[in-house]
Design an enzyme around this catalytic site. Structure first.
Site, PDB file in Angstrom:
ATOM      1  N   ASP A 111      12.278   2.025  16.191  1.00 26.76           N
ATOM      2  CA  ASP A 111      13.001   2.839  17.174  1.00 26.76           C
ATOM      3  C   ASP A 111      14.493   2.790  16.883  1.00 26.76           C
ATOM      4  O   ASP A 111      15.003   1.822  16.312  1.00 26.76           O
ATOM      5  CB  ASP A 111      12.823   2.275  18.590  1.00 26.76           C
ATOM      6  CG  ASP A 111      11.383   2.262  19.033  1.00 26.76           C
ATOM      7  OD1 ASP A 111      10.585   3.022  18.478  1.00 26.76           O
ATOM      8  OD2 ASP A 111      11.086   1.470  19.940  1.00 26.76           O
TER       9      ASP A 111
HETATM   10  N1  URA Z   1       7.550  -1.619  18.830  1.00 27.53           N
HETATM   11  C1  URA Z   1       8.479  -0.931  19.520  1.00 27.53           C
HETATM   12  O1  URA Z   1       8.381  -0.775  20.735  1.00 27.53           O
HETATM   13  N2  URA Z   1       9.524  -0.434  18.836  1.00 27.53           N
HETATM   14  C2  URA Z   1       9.693  -0.590  17.511  1.00 27.53           C
HETATM   15  O2  URA Z   1      10.686  -0.115  16.942  1.00 27.53           O
HETATM   16  C3  URA Z   1       8.716  -1.303  16.807  1.00 27.53           C
HETATM   17  C4  URA Z   1       7.642  -1.811  17.491  1.00 27.53           C
END
Ligand code: URA
Length: 246
Positions: A111
């Site tokens: 993310d």
């Molecule tokens: N889980 C999440 O919520 N975000 C990420 O970037 C990776 C795993």
């Protein structure tokens, strides 16, 4: 056997310019292979891993040929996309690499608000091998939470029965290692959308900070600062698969 490719084609696919420009550069003596100028654009050159130690372009080692894999310490605020608005992870790499063919792609995504170890490659087979559910390459996250955990989370996450909202298949068992009431490591063996954030939401908590520090058996190097990247060695790639089904 080492693949041989026309010089103009190789350099153009590495993003140095058009084939015509590459032929002109070669004619002008701008490309040196094993100490000798390569004067013709149609001369075949070996596309081997060690090419950067044998060939220079305008006096600098040629970029790594296709089959390259990188590890990046992804900073917060950049997106794993080729074309979304705002800062993109690819902008942390040399500008010329945006014109490479085959293109560089992230191995899965983190993310925008997640930091840490992100792999990037132009090797489609390698990418597939890492994200394939069969290989089950694990990913470890350091999690900082808004509220103290209540002590039931590890068992819920390990159960193999936790269902995320709007999904119809339970999550695979995941391991939670608690370090303090609001910090832990969580190791996953699959990758669903916003998985870590949604897992903690499912147990009534909220993830405040998320950082990936391990993929398979490969740790984010302590000396790789946020925004920095390095080319993966064969040993780094082998470490990713260490302990998996392969
Ligand atoms: N889980 C999440 O919520 N975000 C990420 O970037 C990776 C795993």
């Amino acid at each position: 056997m080492t693949q041989q490719v026309r010089l103009d084609r190789l350099l153009s696919n590495l993003g140095y310019g058009s084939r015509r420009e590459m032929a002109a550069l070669a004619a002008a003596g701008g490309v040196i292979l094993d100490g000798q100028p390569v004067r013709k654009g149609d001369q075949k050159v070996p596309v081997a891993r060690d090419l950067p130690s044998r060939m220079t372009v305008r006096g600098k080692p040629v970029d790594p040929p296709p089959g390259m894999a990188l590890m990046l310490n992804k900073p917060l605020g950049v997106t794993c996309s080729h074309k979304e608005a705002g800062a993109l992870v690819y902008e942390l790499l040399p500008v010329r690499w945006r014109a490479r063919d085959p293109v560089l792609s992230t191995v899965g995504r983190l993310d925008k608000d997640t930091s840490g170890l992100l792999l990037i490659t132009d090797d489609g087979l390698l990418l597939h091998q890492i994200i394939s559910p069969r290989a089950a390459v694990s990913k470890r996250y350091h999690v900082t939470l808004a509220r103290p955990m209540d002590g039931t989370e590890a068992a819920v996450f390990a159960s193999g029965t936790l269902m995320l909202e709007s999904e119809d298949k339970p999550l695979l068992p995941a391991e939670l290692e608690v370090h303090s009431p609001t910090t832990a490591h969580l190791t996953l063996h699959e990758g669903r959308y916003h998985q870590v954030r949604r897992m903690f939401a499912a147990v009534g908590n909220h993830v405040e900070a998320l950082h990936r520090d391990r993929v398979g058996g490969l740790d984010l190097p302590a000396d790789l600062e946020p925004g920095q990247w390095r080319i993966m060695s064969d040993a780094d790639i082998a470490a990713v698969f260490a302990g998996t089904a392969g």
